[in-house]
Design an enzyme around this catalytic site. Structure first.
Site, PDB file in Angstrom:
ATOM      1  N   THR A 131       0.824  -1.211   0.000  1.00  0.00           N
ATOM      2  CA  THR A 131       0.000   0.000   0.000  1.00  0.00           C
ATOM      3  C   THR A 131       0.861   1.265   0.000  1.00  0.00           C
ATOM      4  OG1 THR A 131      -1.554  -1.251   1.326  1.00  0.00           O
ATOM      5  CG2 THR A 131      -1.881   1.113   1.264  1.00  0.00           C
ATOM      6  N   LYS A 172       8.109   1.431  12.467  1.00  0.00           N
ATOM      7  CA  LYS A 172       8.204   1.892  13.861  1.00  0.00           C
ATOM      8  C   LYS A 172       8.611   0.768  14.798  1.00  0.00           C
ATOM      9  CE  LYS A 172       4.610   2.381  12.185  1.00  0.00           C
ATOM     10  NZ  LYS A 172       3.634   2.144  11.165  1.00  0.00           N
ATOM     11  N   GLU A 215      10.208   9.534   9.068  1.00  0.00           N
ATOM     12  CA  GLU A 215       9.004  10.359   9.288  1.00  0.00           C
ATOM     13  C   GLU A 215       7.729   9.519   9.210  1.00  0.00           C
ATOM     14  OE1 GLU A 215       8.837  14.095   9.743  1.00  0.00           O
ATOM     15  OE2 GLU A 215       7.108  13.059  10.581  1.00  0.00           O
ATOM     16  N   VAL A 273       5.848   7.399  12.412  1.00  0.00           N
ATOM     17  CA  VAL A 273       4.991   7.928  13.486  1.00  0.00           C
ATOM     18  C   VAL A 273       3.890   8.793  12.882  1.00  0.00           C
ATOM     19  CG1 VAL A 273       4.898   9.253  15.624  1.00  0.00           C
ATOM     20  CG2 VAL A 273       6.960   7.943  15.069  1.00  0.00           C
ATOM     21  N   LYS A 277       5.430   3.956  18.508  1.00  0.00           N
ATOM     22  CA  LYS A 277       5.488   5.347  18.044  1.00  0.00           C
ATOM     23  C   LYS A 277       5.818   6.293  19.211  1.00  0.00           C
ATOM     24  CE  LYS A 277       2.099   4.186  14.483  1.00  0.00           C
ATOM     25  NZ  LYS A 277       0.662   4.090  14.199  1.00  0.00           N
TER      26      LYS A 277
HETATM   27  N1  HSE Z   1      -1.988   0.229  12.225  1.00  0.00           N
HETATM   28  C1  HSE Z   1      -1.723   1.625  12.391  1.00  0.00           C
HETATM   29  C2  HSE Z   1      -2.995   2.345  12.814  1.00  0.00           C
HETATM   30  C3  HSE Z   1      -1.200   2.298  11.163  1.00  0.00           C
HETATM   31  O1  HSE Z   1      -4.055   1.743  12.943  1.00  0.00           O
HETATM   32  O2  HSE Z   1      -2.894   3.537  13.023  1.00  0.00           O
HETATM   33  C4  HSE Z   1       0.238   2.013  10.908  1.00  0.00           C
HETATM   34  O3  HSE Z   1       1.029   2.390  11.981  1.00  0.00           O
END
Ligand code: HSE
Length: 440
Positions: free
Chosen positions: A13, A105, A129, A132, A205
């Site tokens: 993606t 992350k 970048e 997070v 994160k």
């Molecule tokens: N799985 C994460 C979320 C997105 O639901 O925000 C990728 O870090």
């Protein structure tokens, strides 16, 4: 000048978004970067699918090491994910003298110290970048935009899946399990949503933001991590009645004793902007001593929002790769020889306020017993809410919910009081405890 050449490891993606945005905006990106940026080689296990995305002019292989070994490649983008093969490939790319851009992350929160040290020794950049809050340029803001500040605290909604689930629970009055199934059916939650719903993704994160904010090494193993799986619709309803929303927050805070690093559901005053971040959106609040409180909001995931962050890193590297490595922005914002040795505090030393929900027998003296235990431990009560038993359990019910909000208390003290309360015969079910953050 010849375009900088980029090799992409994994074209899912985010990888396809990166390829498409680079193509679509190439002229403007070149005007900003000072030279062209081209993905010239891609490694993906599904070569045919990858080739159909990038077209015939880009070389596609199924072996990531062939990309790393290509002397023409200046920057490697790692979009494989996880701690396993991704770690080996990132270290090999660094050893081969390539700059690395990653959205990983998990990898950096756990192995960041090793990876940043290897990159510094080799004089290459590792940019992250996209790791997070997806498209929100929060790393740039923390590392550069807020560089004048002594950062005091950060609190973020940094997992879209859990924020979507909490928003649905509140909107529809449904319990966690029901909403999770619906989120999976709609594609908002992964088939295996463990990392999201247990708070691990948010903790990865928060760990990275903590390191950058306070100049400490990445220490995921010291983070307190609690997800949203035990939240009930009743807690969300009671929080609402008390003027709060429940959000899964990633929090890191500077204190006199050390650094707090924690992820857990939190009551946030409904009037705060961050309490009104709904659905899969992300938001991060940063408090600095000079700037005060700032808020960053946007899409935390998705193809082109995350590509936006990946390409920002590509542009930074393109601008800086001929600079003396000592004059580049340090990986963790502070110079490697000026890192702080502030400890990450154990959760028992964290000081915050609490929401407690007790299912109690509806009889004389129960409230006095419960509040007596709090008073005995020196815990000050901020508010108490008790519904009529009929309203909670239906006609003729003999138990009810007692909700208590406390003022600031040390977590270790609260653990002891909760254990004592749990031992009261009039407390009929496990006590729910949710931390409360005023964020002011
Ligand atoms: N799985 C994460 C979320 C997105 O639901 O925000 C990728 O870090």
């Amino acid at each position: 000048m010849k375009p900088i050449q980029v090799g992409l490891l994994g074209i899912g993606t985010v990888g396809s978004g990166t390829f498409n945005v680079l193509q679509r905006n190439q002229e403007e990106i070149q005007r900003r970067a000072g030279r062209g940026i081209e993905i010239t080689m891609v490694a993906d296990l599904d070569v045919a699918r990858a080739q159909s995305i990038v077209g015939p002019d880009v070389k596609v292989v199924n072996d990531a090491r062939a990309v790393i070994a290509n002397p023409d490649i200046d920057i490697v983008i790692e979009l494989i994910g996880g701690y396993g093969i991704a770690r080996a490939l990132v270290l090999e790319a660094i050893a081969a003298g390539k700059h690395v851009v990653t959205a990983n992350k998990a990898l950096l929160a756990v192995h960041g110290t090793e990876i940043f040290a290897a990159a510094s020794a080799k004089g290459v950049m590792v940019a992250f970048e996209a790791a997070v809050a997806g498209g929100i340029p929060i790393i740039k803001a923390l590392r550069e935009g807020l560089t004048a500040n002594r950062i005091q605290w950060i609190a973020g909604i940094i997992n879209g899946t859990t924020n979507f689930i909490l928003s649905e629970m509140r909107d529809k009055g449904l319990d966690f399990d029901v909403v999770l199934k619906e989120a999976q059916r709609l594609g908002y939650a992964e088939a295996d949503p463990t990392f999201d719903i247990e708070g691990v993704d948010a903790a990865h994160k928060a760990t990275l933001m903590s390191a950058i904010a306070f100049g400490i090494p990445v220490q995921f193993d010291k983070a307190y991590v609690e997800g949203i799986t035990k939240l009930g619709a009743a807690d969300i309803r009671y929080a609402e009645q008390l003027g709060y929303r429940i959000k899964l927050l990633g929090i890191t805070k500077r204190t006199d004793k050390g650094v707090e690093l924690r992820v857990h559901p939190s009551l946030v005053p409904a009037k705060r902007l961050i309490a009104n971040v709904e659905g899969a959106m992300n938001a991060v609040v940063v408090n600095g001593d000079a700037v005060g409180t700032t808020l960053y909001y946007g899409k935390g995931a998705g193809s082109e929002p995350t590509a936006s962050a990946v390409i920002a890193d590509l542009v930074d590297i393109t601008r800086l790769h001929t600079a003396d490595p000592l004059n580049r922005v340090p990986h963790l914002a502070f110079q490697p020889d000026a890192m702080s040795d502030a400890v990450v505090l154990p959760m028992s030393e964290v000081v915050t306020s609490y929401y407690l929900r007790l299912r109690v027998a509806d009889q004389a003296g129960v409230l006095a017993q419960v509040t007596g235990l709090l008073a005995g431990a020196g815990v000050s009560i901020d508010a108490v809410l008790q519904r009529e038993a009929d309203e909670v359990g239906g006609e003729g019910a003999t138990s009810t919910d007692l909700i208590i909000l406390t003022h600031d208390t040390r977590e270790g003290t609260m653990n002891d009081v909760i254990a004592q309360m749990q031992g009261l015969p009039s407390v009929l079910a496990p006590i729910t405890r949710i931390r409360k953050e005023e964020l002011n």
